[in-house]
Design an enzyme around this catalytic site. Structure first.
Site, PDB file in Angstrom:
ATOM      1  N   LYS A   1       0.985  -1.172   0.177  1.00 58.22           N
ATOM      2  CA  LYS A   1      -0.555  -0.412   0.101  1.00 58.22           C
ATOM      3  C   LYS A   1       1.170   1.200   0.344  1.00 58.22           C
ATOM      4  O   LYS A   1       1.938   1.577   0.018  1.00 58.22           O
ATOM      5  CB  LYS A   1      -0.989  -0.062   1.355  1.00 58.22           C
ATOM      6  CG  LYS A   1      -1.521  -1.161   1.061  1.00 58.22           C
ATOM      7  CD  LYS A   1      -3.312  -0.809   1.891  1.00 58.22           C
ATOM      8  CE  LYS A   1      -4.063  -2.232   2.308  1.00 58.22           C
ATOM      9  NZ  LYS A   1      -4.842  -2.395   3.006  1.00 58.22           N
TER      10      LYS A   1
ATOM     11  N   TYR B   1     -12.155  -3.750  -4.148  1.00 57.70           N
ATOM     12  CA  TYR B   1     -12.922  -3.246  -2.915  1.00 57.70           C
ATOM     13  C   TYR B   1     -14.357  -3.111  -2.501  1.00 57.70           C
ATOM     14  O   TYR B   1     -14.829  -3.363  -2.025  1.00 57.70           O
ATOM     15  CB  TYR B   1     -12.212  -2.266  -2.099  1.00 57.70           C
ATOM     16  CG  TYR B   1     -11.113  -2.128  -1.142  1.00 57.70           C
ATOM     17  CD1 TYR B   1     -10.227  -3.435  -0.494  1.00 57.70           C
ATOM     18  CD2 TYR B   1      -9.748  -1.390  -1.616  1.00 57.70           C
ATOM     19  CE1 TYR B   1      -9.244  -3.391   0.298  1.00 57.70           C
ATOM     20  CE2 TYR B   1      -9.004  -1.633  -0.735  1.00 57.70           C
ATOM     21  CZ  TYR B   1      -8.543  -2.328  -0.880  1.00 57.70           C
ATOM     22  OH  TYR B   1      -6.816  -2.695   0.355  1.00 57.70           O
TER      23      TYR B   1
ATOM     24  N   ASN C   1      -2.318   0.041   6.902  1.00 54.98           N
ATOM     25  CA  ASN C   1      -1.642  -1.426   7.675  1.00 54.98           C
ATOM     26  C   ASN C   1      -0.578  -2.169   6.568  1.00 54.98           C
ATOM     27  O   ASN C   1      -0.535  -3.310   6.316  1.00 54.98           O
ATOM     28  CB  ASN C   1      -2.818  -2.517   7.957  1.00 54.98           C
ATOM     29  CG  ASN C   1      -3.669  -2.910   6.832  1.00 54.98           C
ATOM     30  OD1 ASN C   1      -3.540  -1.888   5.325  1.00 54.98           O
ATOM     31  ND2 ASN C   1      -4.348  -3.145   6.980  1.00 54.98           N
TER      32      ASN C   1
ATOM     33  N   HIS D   1      -1.688  -5.457   1.343  1.00 58.31           N
ATOM     34  CA  HIS D   1      -3.434  -5.984   0.955  1.00 58.31           C
ATOM     35  C   HIS D   1      -2.632  -7.675   0.914  1.00 58.31           C
ATOM     36  O   HIS D   1      -1.910  -7.780  -0.035  1.00 58.31           O
ATOM     37  CB  HIS D   1      -4.141  -5.878   0.536  1.00 58.31           C
ATOM     38  CG  HIS D   1      -5.098  -6.669  -0.752  1.00 58.31           C
ATOM     39  ND1 HIS D   1      -6.414  -7.085  -0.665  1.00 58.31           N
ATOM     40  CD2 HIS D   1      -4.913  -7.927  -1.661  1.00 58.31           C
ATOM     41  CE1 HIS D   1      -7.179  -7.818  -0.839  1.00 58.31           C
ATOM     42  NE2 HIS D   1      -5.929  -8.061  -1.288  1.00 58.31           N
TER      43      HIS D   1
ATOM     44  N   GLU E   1      -8.686 -11.171  -7.397  1.00 59.33           N
ATOM     45  CA  GLU E   1      -7.760  -9.674  -7.404  1.00 59.33           C
ATOM     46  C   GLU E   1      -6.528 -10.121  -8.355  1.00 59.33           C
ATOM     47  O   GLU E   1      -6.370  -9.274  -9.229  1.00 59.33           O
ATOM     48  CB  GLU E   1      -7.448  -9.840  -6.379  1.00 59.33           C
ATOM     49  CG  GLU E   1      -8.039  -9.766  -5.288  1.00 59.33           C
ATOM     50  CD  GLU E   1      -8.373  -9.912  -3.890  1.00 59.33           C
ATOM     51  OE1 GLU E   1      -6.783 -10.236  -3.929  1.00 59.33           O
ATOM     52  OE2 GLU E   1      -8.444  -9.720  -3.375  1.00 59.33           O
TER      53      GLU E   1
HETATM   54  P1  IDP Z   1      -7.714  -7.574   5.586  1.00 56.16           P
HETATM   55  O1  IDP Z   1      -6.656  -6.522   4.453  1.00 56.16           O
HETATM   56  O2  IDP Z   1      -7.461  -7.802   6.886  1.00 56.16           O
HETATM   57  O3  IDP Z   1      -8.307  -8.492   4.140  1.00 56.16           O
HETATM   58  P2  IDP Z   1     -10.556  -6.178   5.552  1.00 56.16           P
HETATM   59  O4  IDP Z   1     -11.536  -6.870   6.558  1.00 56.16           O
HETATM   60  O5  IDP Z   1     -10.643  -6.923   3.718  1.00 56.16           O
HETATM   61  O6  IDP Z   1      -8.857  -6.672   6.060  1.00 56.16           O
HETATM   62  O7  IDP Z   1      -9.904  -4.785   5.025  1.00 56.16           O
HETATM   63  C1  IDP Z   1      -9.492  -4.274   4.393  1.00 56.16           C
HETATM   64  C2  IDP Z   1      -8.881  -2.522   4.403  1.00 56.16           C
HETATM   65  O8  IDP Z   1      -9.638  -1.885   4.999  1.00 56.16           O
HETATM   66  C3  IDP Z   1      -7.311  -2.949   5.316  1.00 56.16           C
HETATM   67  O9  IDP Z   1      -6.443  -3.643   5.461  1.00 56.16           O
HETATM   68  C4  IDP Z   1      -7.447  -2.017   6.125  1.00 56.16           C
HETATM   69  O10 IDP Z   1      -6.412  -1.042   5.214  1.00 56.16           O
HETATM   70  C5  IDP Z   1      -9.170  -1.258   5.584  1.00 56.16           C
HETATM   71  N1  IDP Z   1      -9.985  -0.873   6.960  1.00 56.16           N
HETATM   72  C6  IDP Z   1     -10.429  -2.638   7.901  1.00 56.16           C
HETATM   73  N2  IDP Z   1     -11.231  -2.126   8.779  1.00 56.16           N
HETATM   74  C7  IDP Z   1     -11.122  -0.546   9.214  1.00 56.16           C
HETATM   75  C8  IDP Z   1     -11.329  -0.095   9.919  1.00 56.16           C
HETATM   76  O11 IDP Z   1     -12.201  -0.002  11.094  1.00 56.16           O
HETATM   77  N3  IDP Z   1     -11.399   1.217   9.832  1.00 56.16           N
HETATM   78  C9  IDP Z   1     -10.344   1.242   8.762  1.00 56.16           C
HETATM   79  N4  IDP Z   1      -9.625   0.957   7.888  1.00 56.16           N
HETATM   80  C10 IDP Z   1     -10.086  -0.411   7.761  1.00 56.16           C
HETATM   81 MG    MG Z   2      -9.323  -7.759   3.072  1.00 54.90          MG
END
Ligand code: IDP
Ligand code: MG
Length: 205
Positions: A64, A104, A167, A170, A181
């Site tokens: 990212k 997404y 974070n 992905h 994807e």
């Molecule tokens: P993942 O990346 O671990 O698969 P997902 O639930 O698919 O997690 O969420 C996609 C992305 O959306 C996350 O990596 C993060 O960047 C963002 N995200 C998910 N939940 C939150 C939240 O509660 N607050 C802010 N960003 C979030």
């Molecule tokens: Mg995910």
């Protein structure tokens, strides 16, 4: 052992047992030489990618924008390389709004969705396709839990951040997501090659 036994002269009187021992010694010597010759001529086969039953998956990873801004791309890629996942696609690119929406789609309507799309499109990302046994699960384990603060130490998210949204990475979460994807980010397909280390890294016997 006495010199007489090692180098018997014709004048020495020998019993039947001594004769046997002498010829056995010669036979053992010839045997050893022969074994060495055969071993050199036919060395034990090294494991080869053709002879192993290698079931592999391919997963999509996105470094990212925060990973690139923070100069962590190299260290993150190293973790996957060290684990033995094979790079079969790599692309530095800017994600368009359309691509982000497609990628997404499952998160549309969630409170963080708009912020997530804004974040992912603000500057370049590095898209990668990695291959290996259970690559999808293995990559997710190396990444750690979604939020940096909850991710275990030793994982990428656990070691390099404390943020929820930012974070770093992905990774596809299932074979179906991976296929969907990979088609978005590598529509032209992937590079198919056999790493010479694969038999050592991917063996499942
Ligand atoms: P993942 O990346 O671990 O698969 P997902 O639930 O698919 O997690 O969420 C996609 C992305 O959306 C996350 O990596 C993060 O960047 C963002 N995200 C998910 N939940 C939150 C939240 O509660 N607050 C802010 N960003 C979030
Ligand atoms: Mg995910």
């Amino acid at each position: 052992m006495r010199a007489k036994e090692l180098h018997p002269s014709p004048s020495t009187s020998w019993g039947l047992g001594e004769n046997r021992r002498y010829f056995r010694g010669i036979l053992a010597f010839i045997n050893r030489k022969l074994a060495k010759f055969v071993q050199n001529a036919y060395p034990p086969a090294l494991p080869s990618i053709q002879t192993l039953n290698l079931l592999v998956e391919t997963t999509l990873l996105l470094l990212k924008p925060d990973a690139l801004h923070r100069g962590l791309a190299g260290r993150i890629i190293t973790r996957f390389e060290e684990k033995g996942l094979q790079l079969v696609g790599m692309r530095l690119m800017r994600m368009s709004q359309e691509t982000a929406a497609k990628h997404y789609a499952e998160h549309v309507g969630k409170p963080f969705y708009e912020g997530l799309v804004g974040f992912m499109t603000c500057s370049p990302i590095l898209a990668m396709a990695l291959r290996g046994p259970d690559a999808i699960t293995v990559a997710r384990r190396l990444m750690g839990k979604t939020f940096g603060i909850e991710a275990d130490a030793g994982t990428i998210r656990g070691d390099f951040g404390c943020s929820k949204s930012y974070n770093l990475i992905h990774g596809s979460d299932s074979p179906e997501s991976a296929a969907r994807e990979l088609a978005i980010f590598f529509p032209e397909g992937l590079e198919d090659w056999d790493p010479i280390s694969a038999p050592w890294l991917w063996d499942r016997e």
